[in-house]
Design a protein around this motif. Structure first.
Motif, mmCIF file in Angstrom:
data_model
loop_
_atom_site.group_PDB
_atom_site.id
_atom_site.type_symbol
_atom_site.label_atom_id
_atom_site.label_comp_id
_atom_site.label_asym_id
_atom_site.label_seq_id
_atom_site.Cartn_x
_atom_site.Cartn_y
_atom_site.Cartn_z
ATOM 1 N N THR A 35 -13.392 0.074 -2.443
ATOM 2 C CA THR A 35 -12.605 -0.803 -2.053
ATOM 3 C C THR A 35 -12.477 -1.405 -0.781
ATOM 4 O OG1 THR A 35 -11.075 0.126 -4.147
ATOM 5 C CG2 THR A 35 -10.267 -1.739 -2.975
ATOM 6 N N PRO A 36 -13.056 -2.367 -0.536
ATOM 7 C CA PRO A 36 -13.144 -2.945 0.863
ATOM 8 C C PRO A 36 -11.640 -3.392 1.445
ATOM 9 C CG PRO A 36 -14.951 -3.947 -0.261
ATOM 10 C CD PRO A 36 -13.977 -3.203 -1.274
ATOM 11 N N GLY A 37 -11.342 -3.264 2.491
ATOM 12 C CA GLY A 37 -9.881 -3.364 3.219
ATOM 13 C C GLY A 37 -9.011 -2.394 2.764
ATOM 14 N N SER A 38 -9.327 -1.336 2.412
ATOM 15 C CA SER A 38 -8.276 -0.354 1.801
ATOM 16 C C SER A 38 -8.023 0.975 2.711
ATOM 17 C CB SER A 38 -8.551 -0.045 0.420
ATOM 18 O OG SER A 38 -9.844 0.888 0.159
ATOM 19 N N LYS A 39 -8.650 1.132 3.669
ATOM 20 C CA LYS A 39 -8.419 2.147 4.617
ATOM 21 C C LYS A 39 -7.307 2.709 4.904
ATOM 22 C CE LYS A 39 -10.496 4.394 8.736
ATOM 23 N NZ LYS A 39 -11.319 4.266 10.064
ATOM 24 N N HIS A 40 -6.165 1.411 5.450
ATOM 25 C CA HIS A 40 -5.084 1.897 5.872
ATOM 26 C C HIS A 40 -4.176 2.397 4.795
ATOM 27 C CE1 HIS A 40 -4.825 -2.331 3.874
ATOM 28 N NE2 HIS A 40 -3.577 -2.030 3.984
ATOM 29 N N PHE A 41 -4.431 2.166 3.479
ATOM 30 C CA PHE A 41 -3.810 2.897 2.427
ATOM 31 C C PHE A 41 -3.976 4.274 2.488
ATOM 32 C CE2 PHE A 41 -4.133 -1.483 -0.044
ATOM 33 C CZ PHE A 41 -2.945 -1.883 0.527
ATOM 34 N N VAL A 42 -5.039 4.868 2.676
ATOM 35 C CA VAL A 42 -5.400 6.285 2.734
ATOM 36 C C VAL A 42 -4.881 6.705 4.037
ATOM 37 C CG1 VAL A 42 -7.239 7.918 2.934
ATOM 38 C CG2 VAL A 42 -7.529 5.953 1.667
ATOM 39 N N ASP A 43 -4.630 5.988 5.397
ATOM 40 C CA ASP A 43 -4.185 6.448 6.412
ATOM 41 C C ASP A 43 -2.481 6.761 6.145
ATOM 42 O OD1 ASP A 43 -4.985 6.381 9.753
ATOM 43 O OD2 ASP A 43 -2.859 5.796 9.287
ATOM 44 N N GLU A 44 -2.212 5.632 5.666
ATOM 45 C CA GLU A 44 -0.582 5.650 5.362
ATOM 46 C C GLU A 44 -0.137 6.897 4.266
ATOM 47 O OE1 GLU A 44 3.148 2.749 3.874
ATOM 48 O OE2 GLU A 44 1.135 2.102 3.815
ATOM 49 N N ILE A 45 -0.992 7.050 3.172
ATOM 50 C CA ILE A 45 -0.495 7.936 2.224
ATOM 51 C C ILE A 45 -0.637 9.273 2.701
ATOM 52 C CG2 ILE A 45 -2.697 8.272 0.959
ATOM 53 C CD1 ILE A 45 -1.041 8.210 -1.411
ATOM 54 N N LEU A 46 -1.800 9.566 3.611
ATOM 55 C CA LEU A 46 -2.027 11.014 4.157
ATOM 56 C C LEU A 46 -0.719 11.536 5.076
ATOM 57 C CD1 LEU A 46 -5.422 10.792 5.457
ATOM 58 C CD2 LEU A 46 -4.620 12.127 3.584
ATOM 59 N N HIS A 47 -0.107 10.248 6.031
ATOM 60 C CA HIS A 47 0.801 10.651 6.574
ATOM 61 C C HIS A 47 1.984 10.996 6.094
ATOM 62 C CE1 HIS A 47 4.465 9.492 8.784
ATOM 63 N NE2 HIS A 47 4.110 10.001 10.018
ATOM 64 N N SER A 48 2.448 9.803 4.963
ATOM 65 C CA SER A 48 3.746 9.921 4.107
ATOM 66 C C SER A 48 3.360 11.284 3.369
ATOM 67 C CB SER A 48 3.644 8.992 2.959
ATOM 68 O OG SER A 48 4.744 8.940 2.260
ATOM 69 N N ILE A 49 2.486 11.873 2.790
ATOM 70 C CA ILE A 49 2.352 13.287 2.173
ATOM 71 C C ILE A 49 2.613 14.217 3.038
ATOM 72 C CG2 ILE A 49 0.762 14.781 0.966
ATOM 73 C CD1 ILE A 49 -0.361 12.263 -0.739
ATOM 74 N N PHE A 50 1.863 14.255 4.080
ATOM 75 C CA PHE A 50 1.937 15.625 5.171
ATOM 76 C C PHE A 50 3.327 15.380 5.459
ATOM 77 C CE2 PHE A 50 -2.572 14.639 6.756
ATOM 78 C CZ PHE A 50 -3.029 15.475 5.580
ATOM 79 N N PHE A 51 4.256 14.259 5.853
ATOM 80 C CA PHE A 51 5.594 14.359 6.258
ATOM 81 C C PHE A 51 6.473 15.147 5.227
ATOM 82 C CE2 PHE A 51 9.832 12.613 5.809
ATOM 83 C CZ PHE A 51 10.311 12.757 6.812
#
Length: 307
Positions: A35-51
């Motif tokens: 899915t082009p243009g979706s990298k920031h969703f992975v970046d954000e969900i990693l942070h949210s899950i880790f928190f």
């Protein structure tokens, strides 16, 4: 039952947080590759899950969540910032909101049924208690070819994580009217005497919630009726901001100027000064929640995902 057995049972009870997190992360990484243009969703969900893993009743580190050193190192290479900031910056929203945005990007907003179906397929094998939303809300105007705006309920577990992420959403993610409505009651289910940011949606707006697993429509709870003037016979008052409606309506108000202009709160207490006081009250409540959990050393910032 002895203390050791009770501890083992408790640890086992919390284990699905880790397994759900790993499955969601792998799925999001796979979808991102397609899915082009979706990298920031992975970046954000990693942070949210880790928190959320850090403040879970049984804390889990990123390494414990992922459980594979090669995958950890690969993620660190591509997404270094979530590993650096999950202990010092707050997520702007709960993880499943990132999943929703990924699927909406994939399926396009007009394909409501396919979006619901994709979410259902993802959550069916997951434990419903951890990192999974139970409800989706769809909002749109009653005009031909109107754009659909989606939201999901908080994918947090427990009172404290929910309060933290709701406050963070008010501060950094939601439309200011939606945030003001939620702040009217936050952090307790009691309306502030000095500030009323609640509002009534225009009659030409449709706002509907659905159970993600069953697909059945869900009547608004009493909380959402109090916040947004939604009609309901329900008497259940959930924590304000916990439902799917705030996120969905926030997305709508950010994009529909006519709806926004007709949704302005009408209370005499809706003033800039009173809103500032309500926001300060929210910040104080948020700091209390974080001080009660000193493993998070908040630097006052909310995490910004990078594309």
């Amino acid at each position: 039952m002895g203390d050791a057995e009770r501890t083992d049972d408790f640890l086992q009870d919390q284990h699905p947080f880790k397994t759900n997190a790993f499955k969601i992360i792998l799925t999001m990484v796979d979808w991102c590759n397609k899915t082009p243009g979706s990298k920031h969703f992975v970046d954000e969900i990693l942070h949210s899950i880790f928190f959320l893993g850090k403040i879970n009743e049984v804390p889990f580190s990123p390494q414990e969540i992922i459980g594979n050193e090669e995958i950890v190192e690969a993620l660190k290479m591509k997404y270094p910032r979530p590993f650096l900031f999950y202990e010092s910056q707050l997520p702007k929203r709960s993880p499943f909101s990132c999943v929703l945005d990924m699927i909406v990007l994939q399926q396009r907003p007009e394909n409501e049924d396919q979006i619901k179906r994709s979410l259902k397929e993802l959550i069916e094998p997951l434990n419903p208690r951890f990192l999974v939303s139970s409800t989706i809300c769809v909002s749109h105007t009653n005009t031909q070819n109107s754009v659909r705006y989606y939201g999901v309920s908080m994918s947090t577990t427990g009172l404290r994580p929910g309060r933290i992420v709701i406050a963070a959403s008010c501060c950094s993610a939601w439309d200011d009217y939606v945030a003001g409505a939620v702040m009217t009651y936050y952090p307790v289910k009691r309306k502030k005497e000095y500030f009323d940011g609640t509002f009534n949606l225009p009659t030409f707006v449709k706002c509907e919630a659905f159970n993600l697993r069953k697909g059945d429509p869900i009547h608004p709870c009493k909380s959402c009726a109090n916040l947004f003037g939604l009609e309901t016979q329900e008497t259940q008052v959930w924590p304000y901001g916990n439902c799917a409606e705030p996120e969905s309506l926030s997305n709508l108000l950010k994009n529909e100027v006519d709806v926004k202009s007709q949704s302005r709160p009408t209370s005499n207490t809706f003033t800039p000064e009173n809103r500032e006081n309500a926001q300060q009250s929210l910040h104080k409540a948020l700091e209390i929640e974080l001080n009660n959990n000193p493993i998070i050393d908040w630097n006052g910032e909310f995490y910004n995902a990078l594309a």
